[in-house]
Motif scaffolding. Structure first.
Motif, short mmCIF file in Angstrom:
data_model
loop_
_atom_site.label_atom_id
_atom_site.label_comp_id
_atom_site.label_asym_id
_atom_site.label_seq_id
_atom_site.Cartn_x
_atom_site.Cartn_y
_atom_site.Cartn_z
N GLY A 64 0.80 -1.22 0.00
CA GLY A 64 0.00 0.00 0.00
C GLY A 64 0.83 1.27 0.00
O GLY A 64 0.34 2.34 0.38
N ARG A 65 2.09 1.18 -0.44
CA ARG A 65 2.92 2.39 -0.53
C ARG A 65 2.34 3.32 -1.60
O ARG A 65 1.94 2.87 -2.67
CB ARG A 65 4.35 2.04 -0.91
N PRO A 66 2.26 4.62 -1.32
CA PRO A 66 1.68 5.54 -2.30
C PRO A 66 2.50 5.59 -3.59
O PRO A 66 3.72 5.71 -3.55
CB PRO A 66 1.73 6.90 -1.59
N LEU A 67 1.81 5.49 -4.71
CA LEU A 67 2.47 5.61 -6.00
C LEU A 67 3.02 7.01 -6.21
O LEU A 67 4.15 7.20 -6.66
CB LEU A 67 1.48 5.27 -7.12
N GLY A 68 2.22 8.02 -5.84
CA GLY A 68 2.61 9.41 -6.06
C GLY A 68 2.41 9.81 -7.51
O GLY A 68 1.66 9.17 -8.26
N THR A 69 3.09 10.86 -7.93
CA THR A 69 2.96 11.37 -9.29
C THR A 69 4.35 11.58 -9.89
O THR A 69 5.36 11.54 -9.18
CB THR A 69 2.22 12.71 -9.30
N PHE A 70 4.37 11.82 -11.18
CA PHE A 70 5.65 12.04 -11.84
C PHE A 70 6.37 13.26 -11.27
O PHE A 70 7.60 13.34 -11.28
CB PHE A 70 5.48 12.18 -13.35
N ALA A 71 5.60 14.19 -10.75
CA ALA A 71 6.20 15.38 -10.12
C ALA A 71 7.07 14.98 -8.93
O ALA A 71 8.08 15.64 -8.65
CB ALA A 71 5.11 16.35 -9.68
N ASP A 72 6.70 13.91 -8.23
CA ASP A 72 7.52 13.44 -7.11
C ASP A 72 8.89 12.98 -7.60
O ASP A 72 9.88 13.11 -6.89
CB ASP A 72 6.83 12.28 -6.39
N GLY A 77 -3.96 -11.58 -6.00
CA GLY A 77 -3.17 -11.19 -7.16
C GLY A 77 -3.43 -9.80 -7.68
O GLY A 77 -4.24 -9.04 -7.14
N SER A 78 -2.74 -9.47 -8.75
CA SER A 78 -2.79 -8.12 -9.32
C SER A 78 -4.05 -7.88 -10.16
O SER A 78 -4.17 -6.84 -10.79
CB SER A 78 -1.55 -7.87 -10.19
N TYR A 79 -4.97 -8.83 -10.12
CA TYR A 79 -6.23 -8.68 -10.87
C TYR A 79 -7.18 -7.71 -10.19
O TYR A 79 -8.21 -7.34 -10.76
CB TYR A 79 -6.91 -10.04 -11.06
N LYS A 80 -6.87 -7.29 -8.97
CA LYS A 80 -7.70 -6.26 -8.33
C LYS A 80 -6.82 -5.29 -7.56
O LYS A 80 -5.63 -5.55 -7.34
CB LYS A 80 -8.77 -6.87 -7.44
N GLU A 81 -7.39 -4.18 -7.15
CA GLU A 81 -6.59 -3.12 -6.54
C GLU A 81 -6.29 -3.39 -5.08
O GLU A 81 -6.97 -4.17 -4.41
CB GLU A 81 -7.30 -1.77 -6.69
N LYS A 82 -5.23 -2.76 -4.62
CA LYS A 82 -4.87 -2.78 -3.19
C LYS A 82 -4.74 -1.32 -2.75
O LYS A 82 -3.95 -0.55 -3.31
CB LYS A 82 -3.55 -3.52 -2.98
N LYS A 83 -5.55 -0.94 -1.79
CA LYS A 83 -5.58 0.44 -1.29
C LYS A 83 -5.74 1.44 -2.43
O LYS A 83 -5.07 2.48 -2.49
CB LYS A 83 -4.32 0.74 -0.47
N GLY A 84 -6.64 1.10 -3.35
CA GLY A 84 -6.98 2.03 -4.44
C GLY A 84 -5.98 2.07 -5.57
O GLY A 84 -6.09 2.94 -6.45
N GLN A 85 -5.01 1.16 -5.57
CA GLN A 85 -3.97 1.18 -6.61
C GLN A 85 -3.87 -0.19 -7.27
O GLN A 85 -3.98 -1.22 -6.61
CB GLN A 85 -2.61 1.56 -6.01
N MET A 86 -3.62 -0.18 -8.59
CA MET A 86 -3.39 -1.41 -9.32
C MET A 86 -1.88 -1.59 -9.54
O MET A 86 -1.15 -0.61 -9.71
CB MET A 86 -4.09 -1.37 -10.68
N LEU A 87 -1.45 -2.83 -9.54
CA LEU A 87 -0.02 -3.10 -9.77
C LEU A 87 0.42 -2.55 -11.13
O LEU A 87 1.54 -2.06 -11.28
CB LEU A 87 0.26 -4.60 -9.69
N GLY A 88 -0.48 -2.59 -12.09
CA GLY A 88 -0.16 -2.06 -13.42
C GLY A 88 0.25 -0.59 -13.40
O GLY A 88 1.04 -0.15 -14.24
N GLN A 89 -0.27 0.17 -12.43
CA GLN A 89 0.12 1.58 -12.32
C GLN A 89 1.59 1.73 -11.93
O GLN A 89 2.25 2.67 -12.35
CB GLN A 89 -0.77 2.28 -11.29
N PHE A 90 2.08 0.79 -11.14
CA PHE A 90 3.49 0.82 -10.74
C PHE A 90 4.39 0.48 -11.93
O PHE A 90 5.46 1.05 -12.10
CB PHE A 90 3.73 -0.12 -9.56
#
Length: 274
Positions: free
Chosen positions: A102-110, A163-176
Protein backbone atom coordinates in the motif's frame (compact mmCIF):
# COMPACT_ATOMS: atom_id res chain seq x y z
CA UNK A 1 57.74 -24.73 -34.62
CA UNK A 2 55.29 -23.47 -37.23
CA UNK A 3 52.44 -25.20 -35.37
CA UNK A 4 53.43 -23.51 -32.11
CA UNK A 5 53.52 -20.08 -33.79
CA UNK A 6 50.13 -20.73 -35.40
CA UNK A 7 48.68 -21.72 -32.02
CA UNK A 8 50.06 -18.55 -30.40
CA UNK A 9 48.51 -16.46 -33.18
CA UNK A 10 45.15 -18.18 -32.74
CA UNK A 11 45.21 -17.65 -28.97
CA UNK A 12 46.09 -14.01 -29.53
CA UNK A 13 43.26 -13.56 -32.00
CA UNK A 14 40.79 -15.24 -29.64
CA UNK A 15 41.92 -13.07 -26.73
CA UNK A 16 41.59 -9.89 -28.78
CA UNK A 17 37.97 -10.72 -29.58
CA UNK A 18 36.92 -11.96 -26.14
CA UNK A 19 34.47 -9.56 -24.48
CA UNK A 20 35.68 -7.28 -21.71
CA UNK A 21 34.51 -8.04 -18.18
CA UNK A 22 31.25 -6.38 -17.22
CA UNK A 23 30.34 -5.85 -13.56
CA UNK A 24 26.63 -5.93 -12.81
CA UNK A 25 24.81 -5.01 -9.60
CA UNK A 26 21.26 -6.39 -9.46
CA UNK A 27 19.00 -4.46 -7.08
CA UNK A 28 15.66 -5.98 -6.19
CA UNK A 29 13.34 -7.81 -3.82
CA UNK A 30 12.82 -11.54 -3.20
CA UNK A 31 12.67 -12.35 -6.92
CA UNK A 32 16.29 -11.22 -7.09
CA UNK A 33 17.30 -12.46 -3.62
CA UNK A 34 16.20 -16.05 -4.32
CA UNK A 35 18.93 -16.52 -6.94
CA UNK A 36 21.20 -18.16 -4.33
CA UNK A 37 18.48 -19.30 -1.94
CA UNK A 38 16.77 -22.20 -3.68
CA UNK A 39 16.02 -23.93 -0.36
CA UNK A 40 13.67 -21.06 0.51
CA UNK A 41 11.60 -22.01 -2.54
CA UNK A 42 11.32 -25.61 -1.38
CA UNK A 43 13.89 -26.29 -4.11
CA UNK A 44 11.25 -25.51 -6.69
CA UNK A 45 13.80 -23.48 -8.62
CA UNK A 46 17.32 -24.49 -9.62
CA UNK A 47 18.71 -20.98 -10.18
CA UNK A 48 17.60 -17.39 -10.59
CA UNK A 49 17.97 -14.92 -13.41
CA UNK A 50 21.47 -13.65 -12.51
CA UNK A 51 23.06 -17.11 -12.59
CA UNK A 52 21.28 -17.81 -15.87
CA UNK A 53 22.55 -14.58 -17.43
CA UNK A 54 26.15 -15.32 -16.42
CA UNK A 55 25.90 -18.84 -17.86
CA UNK A 56 25.02 -17.29 -21.21
CA UNK A 57 27.42 -14.35 -20.88
CA UNK A 58 30.47 -15.57 -18.92
CA UNK A 59 32.19 -12.17 -19.15
CA UNK A 60 29.50 -10.71 -16.86
CA UNK A 61 30.05 -10.78 -13.09
CA UNK A 62 27.08 -10.03 -10.85
CA UNK A 63 26.50 -8.85 -7.30
CA UNK A 64 23.15 -9.83 -5.78
CA UNK A 65 21.55 -6.89 -3.99
CA UNK A 66 18.12 -8.48 -3.63
CA UNK A 67 16.35 -7.99 -0.30
CA UNK A 68 13.55 -10.34 0.68
CA UNK A 69 10.28 -8.44 1.09
CA UNK A 70 11.75 -5.01 0.45
CA UNK A 71 10.06 -2.16 -1.34
CA UNK A 72 11.54 0.54 -3.55
CA UNK A 73 10.77 2.88 -0.66
CA UNK A 74 12.94 0.90 1.74
CA UNK A 75 15.76 0.58 -0.81
CA UNK A 76 15.64 4.36 -1.28
CA UNK A 77 15.52 5.01 2.47
CA UNK A 78 18.50 2.72 3.15
CA UNK A 79 20.42 3.46 -0.07
CA UNK A 80 23.53 4.80 1.70
CA UNK A 81 23.83 1.71 3.91
CA UNK A 82 23.55 -0.99 1.23
CA UNK A 83 27.23 -0.94 0.25
CA UNK A 84 26.42 -0.51 -3.41
CA UNK A 85 29.59 -0.49 -5.48
CA UNK A 86 30.65 1.07 -8.76
CA UNK A 87 29.57 -1.17 -11.64
CA UNK A 88 29.19 -1.13 -15.40
CA UNK A 89 25.53 -2.16 -15.25
CA UNK A 90 22.78 -1.74 -12.66
CA UNK A 91 19.38 -3.39 -12.86
CA UNK A 92 16.51 -2.21 -10.66
CA UNK A 93 13.69 -4.76 -10.28
CA UNK A 94 11.17 -3.49 -7.72
CA UNK A 95 7.52 -2.56 -7.28
CA UNK A 96 5.47 -5.62 -6.38
CA UNK A 97 5.97 -5.14 -2.62
CA UNK A 98 5.28 -1.41 -2.86
CA UNK A 99 1.92 -2.23 -4.41
CA UNK A 100 1.00 -4.96 -1.93
CA UNK A 101 2.25 -2.90 1.01
CA UNK A 102 0.00 0.00 0.00
CA UNK A 103 2.92 2.39 -0.53
CA UNK A 104 1.68 5.54 -2.30
CA UNK A 105 2.47 5.61 -6.00
CA UNK A 106 2.61 9.41 -6.06
CA UNK A 107 2.96 11.37 -9.29
CA UNK A 108 5.65 12.04 -11.84
CA UNK A 109 6.20 15.38 -10.12
CA UNK A 110 7.52 13.44 -7.11
CA UNK A 111 10.21 12.04 -9.40
CA UNK A 112 11.02 15.33 -11.11
CA UNK A 113 11.16 17.27 -7.83
CA UNK A 114 13.00 14.58 -5.85
CA UNK A 115 10.08 14.32 -3.46
CA UNK A 116 11.56 11.63 -1.22
CA UNK A 117 10.98 7.94 -0.53
CA UNK A 118 7.44 8.46 0.73
CA UNK A 119 6.17 7.75 -2.80
CA UNK A 120 7.13 5.19 -5.42
CA UNK A 121 8.07 7.86 -7.96
CA UNK A 122 10.18 9.69 -5.40
CA UNK A 123 11.90 6.46 -4.36
CA UNK A 124 13.07 5.80 -7.90
CA UNK A 125 14.58 9.26 -8.14
CA UNK A 126 16.70 8.55 -5.05
CA UNK A 127 17.80 5.14 -6.40
CA UNK A 128 18.70 6.38 -9.89
CA UNK A 129 20.53 9.43 -8.53
CA UNK A 130 22.62 7.15 -6.29
CA UNK A 131 23.55 4.85 -9.16
CA UNK A 132 24.60 7.79 -11.31
CA UNK A 133 26.80 9.10 -8.52
CA UNK A 134 28.47 5.70 -8.28
CA UNK A 135 29.15 5.61 -12.02
CA UNK A 136 27.83 8.32 -14.35
CA UNK A 137 28.67 6.09 -17.34
CA UNK A 138 26.91 2.99 -16.08
CA UNK A 139 24.07 1.36 -17.98
CA UNK A 140 20.91 1.42 -15.85
CA UNK A 141 18.18 -1.05 -16.76
CA UNK A 142 14.76 -0.80 -15.11
CA UNK A 143 12.47 -3.82 -14.79
CA UNK A 144 8.76 -3.58 -14.10
CA UNK A 145 7.09 -5.94 -11.63
CA UNK A 146 5.49 -9.06 -13.06
CA UNK A 147 1.78 -9.68 -12.89
CA UNK A 148 0.82 -11.98 -10.03
CA UNK A 149 -1.99 -14.29 -8.97
CA UNK A 150 -2.80 -15.47 -5.46
CA UNK A 151 0.50 -15.84 -3.61
CA UNK A 152 0.86 -18.45 -0.88
CA UNK A 153 4.28 -18.72 0.79
CA UNK A 154 5.43 -22.32 0.70
CA UNK A 155 7.07 -22.14 4.15
CA UNK A 156 4.17 -20.36 5.88
CA UNK A 157 0.73 -20.50 4.30
CA UNK A 158 -0.50 -17.71 6.59
CA UNK A 159 1.65 -15.42 4.46
CA UNK A 160 -0.61 -15.07 1.43
CA UNK A 161 -1.94 -12.35 -0.82
CA UNK A 162 -4.38 -11.95 -3.67
CA UNK A 163 -3.17 -11.19 -7.16
CA UNK A 164 -2.79 -8.12 -9.32
CA UNK A 165 -6.23 -8.68 -10.87
CA UNK A 166 -7.70 -6.26 -8.33
CA UNK A 167 -6.59 -3.12 -6.54
CA UNK A 168 -4.87 -2.78 -3.19
CA UNK A 169 -5.58 0.44 -1.29
CA UNK A 170 -6.98 2.03 -4.44
CA UNK A 171 -3.97 1.18 -6.61
CA UNK A 172 -3.39 -1.41 -9.32
CA UNK A 173 -0.02 -3.10 -9.77
CA UNK A 174 -0.16 -2.06 -13.42
CA UNK A 175 0.12 1.58 -12.32
CA UNK A 176 3.49 0.82 -10.74
CA UNK A 177 4.64 -0.75 -13.99
CA UNK A 178 3.44 2.33 -15.88
CA UNK A 179 5.43 4.53 -13.50
CA UNK A 180 8.63 2.62 -14.23
CA UNK A 181 7.99 2.85 -17.97
CA UNK A 182 7.44 6.60 -17.64
CA UNK A 183 10.66 7.07 -15.66
CA UNK A 184 12.60 5.00 -18.19
CA UNK A 185 11.25 7.04 -21.08
CA UNK A 186 12.04 10.31 -19.32
CA UNK A 187 15.60 9.26 -18.44
CA UNK A 188 16.18 7.41 -21.73
CA UNK A 189 16.86 4.17 -19.85
CA UNK A 190 16.16 0.65 -21.08
CA UNK A 191 13.04 -0.83 -19.49
CA UNK A 192 12.24 -4.53 -19.42
CA UNK A 193 8.46 -4.47 -19.20
CA UNK A 194 7.70 -7.79 -17.54
CA UNK A 195 4.21 -6.68 -16.55
CA UNK A 196 3.15 -6.51 -20.21
CA UNK A 197 5.11 -9.56 -21.36
CA UNK A 198 2.58 -11.99 -22.84
CA UNK A 199 4.47 -15.07 -21.69
CA UNK A 200 4.13 -13.79 -18.11
CA UNK A 201 0.45 -12.84 -18.31
CA UNK A 202 -1.72 -13.56 -15.30
CA UNK A 203 -3.31 -16.58 -17.03
CA UNK A 204 0.07 -18.26 -17.47
CA UNK A 205 1.49 -17.90 -13.96
CA UNK A 206 0.08 -21.14 -12.53
CA UNK A 207 -1.73 -24.03 -14.20
CA UNK A 208 -4.24 -24.16 -11.38
CA UNK A 209 -4.87 -23.55 -7.69
CA UNK A 210 -5.91 -26.67 -5.75
CA UNK A 211 -8.69 -25.81 -3.32
CA UNK A 212 -11.63 -27.43 -1.56
CA UNK A 213 -14.89 -27.20 -3.43
CA UNK A 214 -17.06 -25.09 -1.07
CA UNK A 215 -20.06 -27.32 -1.80
CA UNK A 216 -18.50 -30.76 -1.41
CA UNK A 217 -15.26 -30.18 0.53
CA UNK A 218 -13.43 -32.23 -2.09
CA UNK A 219 -10.19 -30.82 -3.50
CA UNK A 220 -10.46 -29.54 -7.02
CA UNK A 221 -8.05 -27.88 -9.47
CA UNK A 222 -9.28 -24.38 -10.31
CA UNK A 223 -7.70 -22.53 -13.24
CA UNK A 224 -7.48 -18.73 -13.27
CA UNK A 225 -9.81 -16.86 -12.86
CA UNK A 226 -12.11 -19.51 -11.39
CA UNK A 227 -10.17 -19.72 -8.12
CA UNK A 228 -10.48 -16.02 -7.26
CA UNK A 229 -13.53 -16.32 -5.01
CA UNK A 230 -12.90 -19.86 -3.73
CA UNK A 231 -11.95 -19.69 -0.03
CA UNK A 232 -8.57 -20.87 1.23
CA UNK A 233 -7.88 -21.64 4.89
CA UNK A 234 -4.14 -21.72 5.70
CA UNK A 235 -4.88 -23.36 9.05
CA UNK A 236 -6.52 -26.48 7.61
CA UNK A 237 -6.02 -26.66 3.85
CA UNK A 238 -3.23 -28.28 1.88
CA UNK A 239 -0.69 -26.11 0.07
CA UNK A 240 -2.68 -24.98 -3.00
CA UNK A 241 0.17 -25.11 -5.53
CA UNK A 242 1.46 -28.67 -5.90
CA UNK A 243 4.48 -29.18 -8.14
CA UNK A 244 2.18 -30.13 -11.02
CA UNK A 245 0.58 -26.68 -10.92
CA UNK A 246 3.85 -24.81 -11.54
CA UNK A 247 3.90 -22.70 -14.69
CA UNK A 248 5.69 -19.33 -14.95
CA UNK A 249 5.63 -19.06 -11.13
CA UNK A 250 5.82 -21.75 -8.47
CA UNK A 251 3.64 -19.95 -5.91
CA UNK A 252 1.62 -17.36 -7.82
CA UNK A 253 4.26 -14.67 -7.39
CA UNK A 254 7.87 -15.87 -7.61
CA UNK A 255 9.16 -17.11 -10.97
CA UNK A 256 9.73 -20.77 -11.64
CA UNK A 257 12.73 -21.90 -13.68
CA UNK A 258 10.64 -21.24 -16.77
CA UNK A 259 9.70 -17.77 -15.57
CA UNK A 260 13.29 -16.92 -14.70
CA UNK A 261 14.34 -18.01 -18.18
CA UNK A 262 11.95 -15.46 -19.74
CA UNK A 263 13.52 -12.70 -17.61
CA UNK A 264 17.00 -13.95 -18.50
CA UNK A 265 16.35 -13.86 -22.23
CA UNK A 266 15.29 -10.23 -22.06
CA UNK A 267 18.33 -9.22 -20.00
CA UNK A 268 20.77 -11.11 -22.22
CA UNK A 269 19.38 -9.37 -25.29
CA UNK A 270 20.33 -6.00 -23.79
CA UNK A 271 23.62 -7.03 -22.19
CA UNK A 272 24.88 -8.60 -25.43
CA UNK A 273 24.89 -5.14 -27.00
CA UNK A 274 27.13 -3.57 -24.35
Amino acid sequence: MKKIIALIVLVGLFSSFSPEKITWVAIGDSITYLNEHQKETGNRITKGYMTRVVEKLPHVEYVNKGYNGWTAARIAEKIETLNLTKADVYTVFLGTNDWWGGRPLGTFADYENNGGYQTFYGSFRIIIDKLRRLNPDAKIILMTPMQRVDFVYIANMKNNAYGSYKEKKGQMLGQFAEAINAIGKHEKLKVIDLYNTKRLSVKKLVKYKRLKDPQTGVYKNYAYPDFIDVPFNPETDEYPYPVESIAMTYDGLHPSDEGYEVITEKLVKILKKL
